[in-house]
Each structure stands twice: as C-alpha cells, then as structure tokens.
Design an enzyme around this catalytic site. Sequence first.
Site, PDB file in Angstrom:
ATOM      1  N   VAL A  56      -1.461  -6.858  -1.098  1.00  0.00           N
ATOM      2  CA  VAL A  56      -1.714  -5.724  -0.204  1.00  0.00           C
ATOM      3  C   VAL A  56      -1.904  -6.294   1.195  1.00  0.00           C
ATOM      4  O   VAL A  56      -2.342  -7.431   1.360  1.00  0.00           O
ATOM      5  CB  VAL A  56      -2.968  -4.909  -0.614  1.00  0.00           C
ATOM      6  N   SER A  57      -1.558  -5.514   2.202  1.00  0.00           N
ATOM      7  CA  SER A  57      -1.691  -6.000   3.580  1.00  0.00           C
ATOM      8  C   SER A  57      -2.612  -5.146   4.432  1.00  0.00           C
ATOM      9  O   SER A  57      -3.096  -5.586   5.468  1.00  0.00           O
ATOM     10  CB  SER A  57      -0.319  -6.088   4.261  1.00  0.00           C
ATOM     11  N   THR A  58      -2.878  -3.889   4.005  1.00  0.00           N
ATOM     12  CA  THR A  58      -3.737  -3.013   4.809  1.00  0.00           C
ATOM     13  C   THR A  58      -4.658  -2.216   3.903  1.00  0.00           C
ATOM     14  O   THR A  58      -4.411  -2.053   2.709  1.00  0.00           O
ATOM     15  CB  THR A  58      -2.900  -2.014   5.638  1.00  0.00           C
TER      16      THR A  58
END
Length: 532
Positions: free
Chosen positions: A25-27
């Site tokens: 996941v990035s955000t």
Amino acid sequence: MKTQIIESMTSNTNREKTAAAYIRVSTETQKEKGFSPENQRSLAEQYAEKKGWILDDNMIFEEAKPASTILGKQFSEENLIENMYNRPELQKLLQLAGYKRFKYLIVYTRDRLSRSVAETNALDIFFKNFKIDIHYTKDGENLNFKDDKMNRFMHIVLSSLAEFEANTISMRVKAGNKSCVTKGYWPGGREPYGYIRKPIDEDDSKRNHFTLEISNFESNVVKTIFEYYINEGLGYKRIADKMNKEYGPYWTKNKIESIIKNQTYTGHIAWDRRGGRRTHNKHENPILSNLLKDATIINEDQWNKCVELREQRSKLRDPHYYTTPFILKGKLICAKCNSIMKCKNYGKAKGSVYRCCIKSSNGRSELIIKKELVENLFIETLNKILNFKNLDNLFETYYNEFNNKHNKAKTFLKCINDKINEIQNYKTKIQSLIKDETDSDIKEILRSEKAILSNLYEKYQQKKSKLENSLKKQPFSKETFIESLSNFPKNFNKLERLDKRLFIDNYIDKIIVNKINKQLSMNIIVKPYKFI
C-alpha cells in the site's frame, strides 16, 4: 543479506507447493478503499489454501511504498533487483525467486507490483525465467483465454491502464496543488523552516486552506543564514558548522542548502521546485504565488544575490572561492609556462605567495611571487587600464561579443517559435479528436495527452519570453561603456574581500604575470561582455 535470506527459508523444501505473497500500500486512502495490508494478506492466505499451496508467514512480503519509477530508466532482468532500491521487501522477494525458493507468487492486483509498463514487462520476464507463476486474488485480474497471445495482449492493456491511472492521479494532484499556490494557500507537506501553518478560517481544517505565517525566532535564524551566505561568502558546510556552534547540533549541509534554495522566503510560495518521485529533476521555474507580505523573510535583492552566487559557485565547484584571502586565485597565469599559478601560505615566517606549478631542475617553482606584491601590482595596472582614455579596442571586443550573443539568441528564438507552432498544431488536432470521439476511455487518454502538451507549450512560452526580453537589450554606447569601466572599481582597495572576488570573477578573464631580472610585469585581460 542473501545468505541470511537463504538460511531463514531452509524449512521450505517442497518448491512445487510453496507460494510467496507480495503486499503493498502507498497511501492511507488505499487502506480505506479495501487495499489494506490485512485485507490483502487474508485474500492471499485464502487463495493459497484453496489451491493447496504452502504460504508461510516468512514468505509474505509487506511494505508501504509507492510503485514509483524513474522516468527514462531502462529495466531489464539483469539490473531489475537494483532498480527496486526504493522497495526493499520486493528486493528480498526477487532474490528468493532467483534462488528458486517458491513456485507461485500471489498478489492482490497488477498495480501492487508495478504501475509502469516497462517495469511490469521486466518483472514478467524475470519470474518466467525462474518458472514462477503470478496469481492475482482480485476477481477479473487473472486471464484465462485459451490463446496465449490474447492473454499477453490483455496483460499489456491492463498494465497500460495501471500506468495511465497513476499518471492521471499525478496530474490531478499537481493541478490541485498549483491551484492552491496561485491562491496563496500552502499546497501541503511540511512547511519550510521559519514558518508555521495558519488556517485561512479558524473553523476550516482542509489541507488547501492553510497559508504561511512567520515564526519570529526561526525567521531570524533564516535571515542569519542568508547573511552568512551573501555577506560573508560562506558555503553550506561552513554555515552549518557555524550554526551548530550558535544554535546547537541540528544543522547539516543539506538543511542549509534547502533553505538557501527556497524562494518561498521572499514571500512567494514556491511549489514544484524539485519535481516529484516520478520526476527527480529540479525545475528552474517553480510555480509561485502572489506576494504574501506577512510571509516575507528576505527581499528580492537578497534572493537575486543568492541566485547569482549559486550559479557562479556551481560552475567553480570551489566552496572557498569567494572567501579565500588570495583575491587573484584562479586568474593569475604564469607567462613562462601559461599555467594557473597556485596559492600557498607558508605561515608567518615566509608569508603567502603565488607560485607556478611547473618546477625547474632544482625542484623549485619557476615563478614565485609574494601575495601582497602581485596584488598591489594588479590594482595599479587595473587603474591604469580603466583610466586610460583610448579604450577603442576594449569597446570593440565588447560590441562584437554582444552582437554574437544577440545573433545566437535570435536563432534560438526562431527554433522555439517553430516548436511552439508545432505543439499548437498537435493540440488543435487532439482537440478535434476529443470532440469527435465517443469512447470515454479514449477521450480520457486524449485529454491527458493534451494536458501534457499544454504543459510543454507553457515551458516553451516561458523560454520565448526570456529570450525576447534579452533581445530588447541594446549595447552600451561607447561613452557609457567607458564610464562603467572607469567608475566601478574606483575605490577597489576599500571594497570588501567578497566584492573584490566578485568583481575579478565577473570582469577579469585572466592576468598574465612575468618576472624578468626581479622586475614584475603584468597584462590584464578583461571580459567586457559581462557588462551586458
């Protein structure tokens, strides 16, 4: 690192039944939309159980990193692992794949692995070389066409859509940030040192409804840093050392550099100075807000002085160039060997000298001159040149140089105009295609392409404007030219050392010095075109 990974995986010996999972996941928004690590992990475990595979906890690789790429960088199976330096967990996974520790890779969706077509293709080739099959847990991600060519085609299409989505999101975020800046709002992220964020409205907590307010103590520290850089000619490292003595062990070279290069301190919020994680280039013309008087720490003159000093220092790559006690450093040329004379301080006993770098048979330099002697001669010779009434040759050199630069600028302007017309034609054609197109997906792609062209068009227009302004300049008249040369260094001896160095760097090309029978002679070659 490789040895540790291998040793930690010795329990899994049946490769044909062993699976690995990659979770990313990035955000925070992605977590809220169901992309949470827990959700991805649960789906991967359920998928492995359904297939009858072994998926141990130590074979699940989880990280919170963006799937960003470096534009223009080529990916291949040879350097793929090194390319993933920003995603260490994926690096470990790829290393295990190289050791053939698992047969199946489970991922939630394609864009969890990569949002770049080039990178996706490189990953596919890498895993196929080690006979590893990639499986996706989200419905519709796995392709089951009977024709392998169709599977391959659809895989490329889906990868392209993932990259297109990433670029679209990036463009929308940039457009939103640009809108914030033009309105005088802080676009987000950590505010620069010297400021605190202040809500536009007390009851408004939205990200783009903040502006900058000066912090009294920190703003004074920022002013001190700029004074050290401009007035004392100190480099980033020396300023950091000085600040650490005065304010404690907080300052670093990079911290000082980030302050010196931030135009926000002039009261104009500067955004997009460094590009982004997908474009690691520094932009010459950041987006600037209108002047915020309450956020002004330094004035425009100070900023322009900083820019000038940075440009000169970046060319010279010598942090002590302007603070050296040798004001002729880098300019003094030995007439015998035509080499730049070095500066040497022998201490109190022998004093400071300029010496030729070529040594004679006895090991001594061909030419050694005391610092005070040659610098005094320089000042005397300079005054003679500038006070000499007949400066025809000097003016002719200046005028010819001005015309050469003027003609080059005209040629470059013509090329830019051609490029602007070409881009405008492309934009017109794309607008026509958007108008006639009925497919919404294709329309979105065309709009994206148009936005890219518009950004390029704006950059060329900025370059065109700069060139047109420079072409408006007219050469000095002979009288003005002579007056400029005569008046500037009239009190050269009274100038500060930094100002002396700046004058010499800007206006003196080289100083040829010779010594015959203990008699010094000097020829100063000036750079009059610097007066443009």
